[in-house]
Scaffold this motif. Sequence first.
Motif, PDB file in Angstrom:
ATOM      1  N   PRO A   1      -0.066   2.549   6.398  1.00  0.00           N
ATOM      2  CA  PRO A   1      -0.188   3.600   5.366  1.00  0.00           C
ATOM      3  C   PRO A   1      -0.416   5.012   5.892  1.00  0.00           C
ATOM      4  O   PRO A   1       0.194   5.960   5.395  1.00  0.00           O
ATOM      5  CB  PRO A   1      -1.360   3.109   4.520  1.00  0.00           C
ATOM      6  CG  PRO A   1      -1.276   1.627   4.632  1.00  0.00           C
ATOM      7  CD  PRO A   1      -0.843   1.363   6.046  1.00  0.00           C
TER       8      PRO A   1
ATOM      9  N   ILE B   1       1.124   4.302  -2.643  1.00  0.00           N
ATOM     10  CA  ILE B   1       1.066   5.732  -2.313  1.00  0.00           C
ATOM     11  C   ILE B   1       2.207   6.470  -3.002  1.00  0.00           C
ATOM     12  O   ILE B   1       2.009   7.564  -3.549  1.00  0.00           O
ATOM     13  CB  ILE B   1       1.115   5.929  -0.778  1.00  0.00           C
ATOM     14  CG1 ILE B   1      -0.195   5.461  -0.155  1.00  0.00           C
ATOM     15  CG2 ILE B   1       1.401   7.367  -0.406  1.00  0.00           C
ATOM     16  CD1 ILE B   1      -0.174   5.362   1.354  1.00  0.00           C
TER      17      ILE B   1
ATOM     18  N   ILE C   1       1.323   6.960  -6.611  1.00  0.00           N
ATOM     19  CA  ILE C   1       0.348   8.049  -6.775  1.00  0.00           C
ATOM     20  C   ILE C   1       1.048   9.403  -6.652  1.00  0.00           C
ATOM     21  O   ILE C   1       0.808  10.304  -7.457  1.00  0.00           O
ATOM     22  CB  ILE C   1      -0.788   7.908  -5.744  1.00  0.00           C
ATOM     23  CG1 ILE C   1      -1.643   6.685  -6.087  1.00  0.00           C
ATOM     24  CG2 ILE C   1      -1.644   9.166  -5.688  1.00  0.00           C
ATOM     25  CD1 ILE C   1      -2.625   6.294  -5.005  1.00  0.00           C
ATOM     26  N   PHE C   2       1.926   9.557  -5.659  1.00  0.00           N
ATOM     27  CA  PHE C   2       2.670  10.808  -5.524  1.00  0.00           C
ATOM     28  C   PHE C   2       3.562  11.054  -6.732  1.00  0.00           C
ATOM     29  O   PHE C   2       3.693  12.187  -7.203  1.00  0.00           O
ATOM     30  CB  PHE C   2       3.506  10.811  -4.246  1.00  0.00           C
ATOM     31  CG  PHE C   2       2.709  10.979  -2.979  1.00  0.00           C
ATOM     32  CD1 PHE C   2       1.420  11.463  -2.993  1.00  0.00           C
ATOM     33  CD2 PHE C   2       3.261  10.651  -1.761  1.00  0.00           C
ATOM     34  CE1 PHE C   2       0.682  11.621  -1.837  1.00  0.00           C
ATOM     35  CE2 PHE C   2       2.551  10.801  -0.586  1.00  0.00           C
ATOM     36  CZ  PHE C   2       1.258  11.290  -0.628  1.00  0.00           C
TER      37      PHE C   2
ATOM     38  N   VAL D   1       0.838  -1.199   0.000  1.00  0.00           N
ATOM     39  CA  VAL D   1       0.000   0.000   0.000  1.00  0.00           C
ATOM     40  C   VAL D   1       0.875   1.252   0.000  1.00  0.00           C
ATOM     41  O   VAL D   1       0.599   2.210  -0.733  1.00  0.00           O
ATOM     42  CB  VAL D   1      -0.969  -0.012   1.201  1.00  0.00           C
ATOM     43  CG1 VAL D   1      -1.698   1.308   1.342  1.00  0.00           C
ATOM     44  CG2 VAL D   1      -1.969  -1.147   1.060  1.00  0.00           C
ATOM     45  N   ASN D   2       1.941   1.249   0.796  1.00  0.00           N
ATOM     46  CA  ASN D   2       2.835   2.407   0.833  1.00  0.00           C
ATOM     47  C   ASN D   2       3.536   2.608  -0.502  1.00  0.00           C
ATOM     48  O   ASN D   2       3.733   3.750  -0.940  1.00  0.00           O
ATOM     49  CB  ASN D   2       3.861   2.256   1.952  1.00  0.00           C
ATOM     50  CG  ASN D   2       3.228   2.368   3.324  1.00  0.00           C
ATOM     51  OD1 ASN D   2       2.137   2.899   3.476  1.00  0.00           O
ATOM     52  ND2 ASN D   2       3.907   1.849   4.322  1.00  0.00           N
TER      53      ASN D   2
ATOM     54  N   TYR E   1       2.793   6.331   7.229  1.00  0.00           N
ATOM     55  CA  TYR E   1       3.775   6.576   6.166  1.00  0.00           C
ATOM     56  C   TYR E   1       3.530   7.935   5.515  1.00  0.00           C
ATOM     57  O   TYR E   1       4.475   8.674   5.252  1.00  0.00           O
ATOM     58  CB  TYR E   1       3.719   5.461   5.129  1.00  0.00           C
ATOM     59  CG  TYR E   1       4.772   5.585   4.066  1.00  0.00           C
ATOM     60  CD1 TYR E   1       6.114   5.461   4.390  1.00  0.00           C
ATOM     61  CD2 TYR E   1       4.443   5.836   2.753  1.00  0.00           C
ATOM     62  CE1 TYR E   1       7.094   5.583   3.433  1.00  0.00           C
ATOM     63  CE2 TYR E   1       5.413   5.958   1.780  1.00  0.00           C
ATOM     64  CZ  TYR E   1       6.748   5.829   2.126  1.00  0.00           C
ATOM     65  OH  TYR E   1       7.708   5.954   1.174  1.00  0.00           O
ATOM     66  N   VAL E   2       2.281   8.261   5.287  1.00  0.00           N
ATOM     67  CA  VAL E   2       1.969   9.578   4.717  1.00  0.00           C
ATOM     68  C   VAL E   2       2.397  10.679   5.687  1.00  0.00           C
ATOM     69  O   VAL E   2       2.965  11.693   5.281  1.00  0.00           O
ATOM     70  CB  VAL E   2       0.469   9.676   4.358  1.00  0.00           C
ATOM     71  CG1 VAL E   2       0.087  11.082   3.968  1.00  0.00           C
ATOM     72  CG2 VAL E   2       0.134   8.703   3.248  1.00  0.00           C
TER      73      VAL E   2
END
Length: 155
Positions: free
Chosen positions: A106, A62, A65-66, A58-59, A109-110
């Motif tokens: 997640p 992310i 996506i970034f 999941v990370n 992590y954000v």
Amino acid sequence: MPPLWPYLLLLVPAAPLVYTDFRMRCVSVWSLAVLCGEAVAVGWTSFGFRPMLLHAGVNAGILVIFSAAMLGYQLLRHRPVRTFFEQSFGLGDIVMMIAVVPLFVPGSYVRFLLVSCLAALAWWMVKRTETIPFAGIMAFVLGVYVLCKTFGLWN
């Protein structure tokens, strides 16, 4: 509750990363490799193997996506993507972001990435240099996180 002392092992590769990135503006591949291996081991002991793999996946999503958002921004500004990675983002920064994905759920992590970016911005506002040692700043933020988590200041 899993033991928290393995988190202290992350300080061994993180400290040289901070030093070399701030002093010499380069990051050792070996330090990043050791950090990645230790992050997998600590994530495995903290969460278990399957949850650690799920969090890492999941990370990593992310990060994709970034990265897509950064790519879109570069394309909207009519700038070549190659220059972004030559002038703004180094390979050590990218590998550092990938190396710590097994350590966090997640949401955390954000928050880690956000705090790292804010710390980098604060550092830049004080120093006003051309480049920012982002991998070193992320390693420093990771060290602060590790100390807070180990001594019970972070749940």
